[in-house]
Design a protein around this motif. Structure first.
Motif, PDB file in Angstrom:
ATOM      1  N   ILE A 221      -3.322  -5.402   9.897  1.00  0.00           N
ATOM      2  CA  ILE A 221      -3.378  -4.642   8.729  1.00  0.00           C
ATOM      3  C   ILE A 221      -4.981  -4.897   8.320  1.00  0.00           C
ATOM      4  O   ILE A 221      -5.532  -3.787   7.958  1.00  0.00           O
ATOM      5  CB  ILE A 221      -2.606  -5.099   7.774  1.00  0.00           C
TER       6      ILE A 221
ATOM      7  N   GLU B  16       2.950   7.141   4.831  1.00  0.00           N
ATOM      8  CA  GLU B  16       2.641   7.428   6.024  1.00  0.00           C
ATOM      9  C   GLU B  16       3.621   6.847   7.318  1.00  0.00           C
ATOM     10  O   GLU B  16       3.942   7.376   8.221  1.00  0.00           O
ATOM     11  CB  GLU B  16       1.111   7.135   6.324  1.00  0.00           C
TER      12      GLU B  16
ATOM     13  N   PHE C  75      -0.047   3.988   2.439  1.00  0.00           N
ATOM     14  CA  PHE C  75       0.264   3.678   3.954  1.00  0.00           C
ATOM     15  C   PHE C  75       1.743   3.781   4.061  1.00  0.00           C
ATOM     16  O   PHE C  75       2.218   4.074   5.186  1.00  0.00           O
ATOM     17  CB  PHE C  75      -0.439   2.351   4.278  1.00  0.00           C
TER      18      PHE C  75
ATOM     19  N   ARG D 112      -6.627   2.206  10.013  1.00  0.00           N
ATOM     20  CA  ARG D 112      -5.218   2.828   9.699  1.00  0.00           C
ATOM     21  C   ARG D 112      -4.479   3.667  10.780  1.00  0.00           C
ATOM     22  O   ARG D 112      -3.253   3.437  11.038  1.00  0.00           O
ATOM     23  CB  ARG D 112      -5.266   3.570   8.498  1.00  0.00           C
ATOM     24  N   ASP D 113      -5.093   4.427  11.391  1.00  0.00           N
ATOM     25  CA  ASP D 113      -4.653   5.402  12.582  1.00  0.00           C
ATOM     26  C   ASP D 113      -4.018   4.260  13.668  1.00  0.00           C
ATOM     27  O   ASP D 113      -2.872   4.773  14.106  1.00  0.00           O
ATOM     28  CB  ASP D 113      -5.388   6.361  12.974  1.00  0.00           C
TER      29      ASP D 113
ATOM     30  N   ASP E 123       0.792  -1.074  -0.190  1.00  0.00           N
ATOM     31  CA  ASP E 123      -0.047   0.032  -0.089  1.00  0.00           C
ATOM     32  C   ASP E 123       0.789   1.140  -0.020  1.00  0.00           C
ATOM     33  O   ASP E 123       1.537   1.545   1.023  1.00  0.00           O
ATOM     34  CB  ASP E 123      -0.861  -0.017   1.137  1.00  0.00           C
TER      35      ASP E 123
END
Length: 410
Positions: A264, A217, A214, A269-270, A211
Motif C-alpha cells: 500500500i 475503486e 480506494f 494505486r493503479d 481509504d
C-alpha cells in the motif's frame, strides 16, 4: 526379519511404492543441488530492459543460497526420519504395540528433537540471510517468537494427527486409512475456514482498509468480477520485512483479501488495484475450493496406498509404523511438487489474465511485476528445471511477457 526383507519378499508393487518414491526424491534433490551450486543464469536484452545487471546478480545469489540451504534442510529432515525408522525397527517388534498416550510421547519427542536440530539452519535462512540481503526488519527476538509459534503449531498438529492415526490403527485396523483420510478432509476445510481468524492474527495485526476512495475503486473491480468480498485488510508486514505482497485466504464469511502495508505504502494505486484484481480472480475461478478438493483427493489416494504398503509388508501396528508413515508421506509430498506447482502456475496465469481484463492496466501490470521482483529479490529467469519443480508462480519475466502480449492483442 528386517524391513528390507519384508518389502522385497512381498508384492513387487509394494517395493515400487516405497523404493521408487525414495529414488525419485533423491534424484530430484540431487539435480536441484547441482543446479543451485553450478548454474549461473545469463540474461538477454529483454530481461535487461526491465532489470539492471546489479539487481539480477544480487537476486540470483540470494536465491541460489536460499535454495542450497533449503535442500540441506530437506536432506537432514529425511536423514532424521530414516534414523527414526531404523530405531523403530531395531527396538520395537512387529507386535510391540503400546498405549496411545505413550505413542503420543514418542511422536512428540520425534518432532521436538527434529525442530531443535533445525534451529541453526532455520535461523540462518530466515534471519541472517534475510538481513544480509536487506529483506528483513525483524529483531532476533521477534524471529525466535515467530519461529516458536510456527513450530509450536506444527508440533501440536503433527502430534495430534499421527497419534490419531496410531489410535485408529490400533482400534479400527481395517478402516484406519479411510477414517484418517476423512478426518483429514474435514480438517482441511475447517483449517482453511479458520486460518484467517485463528492463525494469521498470531503473526500480523490487521486493520480494515480505511481509504474510502480506494475501497470504492476496489469494490468496482470485485463487482465487475461478480465477487462479494467480506473484508479488505492491511497487514502490518513492514514490522518484519521489506517485501511487498498480497494474498487471498479463507472462504465463506472468512474470505478476505490481505494487502501488506509495504504494498500500500510503496506502490502506486493503479498497480495495487491490479494486485487486488489478481486476488479477486482467484475467487472468481474458485481456486481455493479446487485446491482443497485436490488435496483431499490426494489424501485419500495416499492413505489408500499406505494401507496397501502396511498390509503387504506386515509392519504391524506399532510406533515404527508411524515413523515409516511420516517418512513416506514426506517423500510423496516432495515428489508431487512438480504436479502441485504446475497446477498452481496455471491458476496464477488465469488470475493474471482475468486481472488484466478487469482493470485494462497493462503498463501498470508490467511495472507491478518489476517492482515486486525488486522488492522480493525474485529470480527473473530461473533454470527451467528449478522452475518446473519449485515455482508455484510463473517467473517474473513470463508474467511481464504475458502482459506485453495482452497489451498488443487488446
Amino acid at each position: 526379519m528386517d524391513l528390507k526383507s519384508n518389502i522385497f519378499k512381498s508384492d513387487p508393487v509394494v517395493m515400487w511404492l516405497i523404493v521408487i518414491p525414495g529414488a525419485l526424491a533423491f534424484i530430484m534433490i540431487s539435480i536441484l543441488l547441482v543446479l543451485a551450486i553450478v548454474y549461473r543464469p545469463s540474461y538477454g536484452p529483454e530481461t535487461l530492459k526491465y532489470f539492471n545487471s546489479d539487481f539480477l546478480a544480487r537476486a540470483s545469489e540470494y536465491n541460489r543460497i536460499s535454495l542450497i540451504i533449503s535442500i540441506i534442510v530437506k536432506i537432514l529432515i529425511w536423514l532424521f526420519m530414516a534414523a527414526a525408522v531404523w530405531a523403530g525397527w531395531k527396538y520395537f517388534t512387529r507386535d510391540s504395540s503400546m498405549p496411545v498416550y505413550i505413542a503420543a510421547g514418542y511422536i512428540a519427542l520425534f518432532y521436538i528433537i527434529l525442530n531443535i536440530i533445525m534451529i541453526p539452519l532455520s535461523f540462518y535462512r530466515g534471519f541472517t540471510l534475510e538481513h544480509q540481503f536487506g529483506l528483513s526488519n525483524q529483531t532476533a527476538a521477534m524471529w525466535f517468537a515467530d519461529f516458536g509459534k510456527e513450530r509450536g503449531i506444527e508440533i501440536i498438529l503433527s502430534v495430534g494427527a499421527f497419534t490419531g492415526i496410531y489410535a485408529l490403527m490400533v482400534h479400527v485396523p481395517k478402516y484406519w486409512w479411510l477414517i484418517s483420510a476423512s478426518i483429514m478432509a474435514v480438517f482441511i476445510v475447517i483449517g482453511v475456514y479458520l486460518y484467517p481468524v485463528l492463525i494469521d492474527p498470531l503473526f500480523y495485526r490487521f486493520e480494515k482498509l480505511d481509504d474510502t476512495k480506494f475501497r470504492e475503486e476496489i469494490l468496482e473491480i470485485t463487482d465487475k468480477a461478480g465477487i462479494e468480498i467480506e473484508d479488505i485488510l492491511v497487514a502490518d508486514a513492514s514490522r518484519r520485512t521489506v517485501r511487498a505482497n498480497a494474498y487471498f485466504t479463507g472462504f465463506g464469511n472468512t474470505r478476505r483479501i490481505v494487502l501488506y502495508d509495504n504494498l500500500i505504502n510503496n506502490f502506486p494505486r493503479d498497480e495495487v488495484l491490479n494486485v487486488v484484481a489478481h486476488e479477486t480472480a482467484h475467487w472468481k475461478y474458485a481456486h481455493i475450493v479446487k485446491s482443497m478438493a485436490m488435496s483431499i483427493a490426494g489424501g485419500f489416494a495416499g492413505f489408500f496406498i499406505l494401507n496397501i504398503i502396511f498390509c503387504r509388508t506386515g509392519t504391524g501396528v506399532n510406533i515404527r509404523s508411524i515413523f515409516i508413515l511420516i517418512l513416506i508421506i514426506s517423500l510423496f509430498v516432495f515428489i508431487s511438487l512438480p504436479f502441485q506447482n504446475l497446477v498452481s502456475r496455471y491458476f496464477e496465469k488465469q488470475a493474471d489474465e482475468l486481472a488484466l481484463e478487469l482493470t485494462g492496466k497493462y503498463d501498470a501490470q508490467i511495472r507491478l511485476m518489476t517492482g515486486l521482483a525488486v522488492s522480493n529479490l525474485s529470480n527473473a529467469e530461473p533454470h527451467p528445471i528449478i522452475r518446473f519443480i519449485l515455482y508455484s508462480h510463473p517467473p517474473v519475466m513470463e508474467r511481464i511477457s504475458s502482459a506485453e502480449k495482452a497489451k498488443i492483442q487488446d
